[in-house]
Design a protein around this motif. Structure first.
Motif, short mmCIF file in Angstrom:
data_model
loop_
_atom_site.label_atom_id
_atom_site.label_comp_id
_atom_site.label_asym_id
_atom_site.label_seq_id
_atom_site.Cartn_x
_atom_site.Cartn_y
_atom_site.Cartn_z
N GLY A 190 0.81 -1.21 0.00
CA GLY A 190 0.00 0.00 0.00
C GLY A 190 0.84 1.25 0.00
N GLU A 191 0.17 2.37 0.04
CA GLU A 191 0.85 3.67 0.12
C GLU A 191 1.02 4.01 1.59
N LYS A 194 2.79 5.65 5.19
CA LYS A 194 3.92 5.23 6.01
C LYS A 194 3.57 3.94 6.76
N ASP A 205 9.39 4.50 5.34
CA ASP A 205 8.83 4.65 4.00
C ASP A 205 9.23 3.37 3.26
N HIS A 230 8.34 2.17 0.21
CA HIS A 230 8.08 2.10 -1.24
C HIS A 230 9.21 1.40 -1.98
N ALA A 257 -3.56 9.52 5.35
CA ALA A 257 -3.09 8.35 4.60
C ALA A 257 -3.34 7.07 5.39
#
Length: 341
Positions: free
Chosen positions: A158-159, A161, A178, A180, A234
């Motif tokens: 997912g996006e 933090k 993070d 990603h 988020a």
């Protein structure tokens, strides 16, 4: 204990690994196929021996024993003679496994109990003299980084933090990452001086009002870090690695005995984990001892773990919680194999 924001990817922050003292293959580690990682915590002594396989590794031997090295540390500031004897006995088992597996490159680390104890370095010397295992007392930051490196692959996709936490025996590490990239970036971290042993010894065994006192202690120690956590909308991701979360996940699944394959990588509703935590914390010692996967061995410490876990769920209210039965040892192995293969 302290904390420090950091804007840096994971790197070789730990001290240099050393050829295993026990191995007759010492001196030829570049060709060796067996690597070892030993994590000596406040409560447990754990060893993994593995060989590279694909992009990861295959475990060829393992060992885990509850040694309670930090027992009594909160009151005396020292490692007790009884705790040292238990731990040395466990390290002898590890040393024998290292010899038999012809391990040529190993790293052994000690965490909160040895950081805090006034006789921690004396214990390290004795452990080396009697077992040949040289333990590095690592910082809280390095402990947190290794734990994340060992389990970050299980962070929910997912996006947003992700918060990774490790509830230990003497401290709890929280790392905001993070995730990603293939290698996660540490955005902030915090080490609180409460683990299942230190909190239990400081507050006392579970009784009327004890659980609330435990939670208040933890809440205060998390306050500064909680204030720095992002408050945007988020979606939050949460991953826990510790005996507390794996044990409670086993209870949630209704397992009659612990099954790593069922627990490691499990993603469960955070509300369900909170419900299990509150139910276990509400039982008396006999009731907790009767619960499969807790038993008498963990019944006295699990309440403190529940208190710490609930405070983490409060400061980072994710919808789901990932469970990892992996951490520091796996992080060490990835570092060893990544730099020597």
């Amino acid at each position: 204990m302290g904390d420090r924001p950091a804007q840096a990817p994971f790197g070789p922050r730990e001290s240099a690994p050393r050829p295993a003292h026990q191995s007759p293959a010492r001196g030829r580690w570049p060709q060796a196929r067996h690597y070892a990682a030993l994590d000596l915590g406040t409560n447990n002594c754990r060893l993994l021996i593995a060989r590279p396989q694909g992009t990861g590794f295959a475990v060829v031997d393992a060992f885990s024993r509850i040694v309670r090295l930090g027992e009594g540390l909160s009151a005396t500031g020292r490692l007790s003679d009884e705790a040292i004897e238990r731990t040395i006995a466990a390290l002898r088992v590890c040393a024998d496994k290292l010899r038999r597996r012809d391990v040529a490159l190993a790293r052994s680390v000690a965490t909160e109990a040895c950081r805090r104890a006034s006789n921690g370095t004396d214990f390290i010397r004795r452990a080396y003299d009697e077992t040949g295992i040289m333990l590095d007392i690592i910082s809280a930051e390095e402990e947190a980084r290794l734990a994340v490196l060992g389990c970050h692959a299980l962070i929910e996709p997912g996006e947003g933090k992700a918060l990774v936490f490790d509830i230990g025996g003497g401290s709890t590490e929280l790392v905001l990452v993070d995730a990603h990239a293939a290698q996660p970036t540490v955005l902030d971290w915090h080490s609180a001086p409460w683990g299942v042993v230190s909190l239990t010894e400081s507050v006392g065994q579970a009784g009327p009002g004890t659980y609330d006192v435990m939670r208040a202690h933890v809440r205060e120690s998390f306050a500064a870090f909680a204030g720095r956590l992002p408050k945007d909308g988020a979606r939050r991701r949460l991953l826990g690695t510790s005996g507390t979360v794996t044990t409670l996940a086993s209870v949630h699944l209704g397992l009659s005995s612990y099954d790593r394959s069922a627990v490691d990588g499990l993603i469960m509703p955070a509300a369900a984990m909170r419900a299990v935590s509150q139910r276990i914390a509400g039982l008396d010692m006999a009731g907790r001892s009767a619960v499969p996967c807790i038993g008498a061995e963990r019944a006295d410490l699990v309440v403190a773990g529940c208190a710490i876990l609930e405070e983490i769920l409060d400061i980072w209210p994710a919808e789901q919680l990932g469970i990892a039965d992996r951490g520091i040892r796996e992080g060490i192995l990835r570092r060893l194999m990544g730099t020597r293969r």
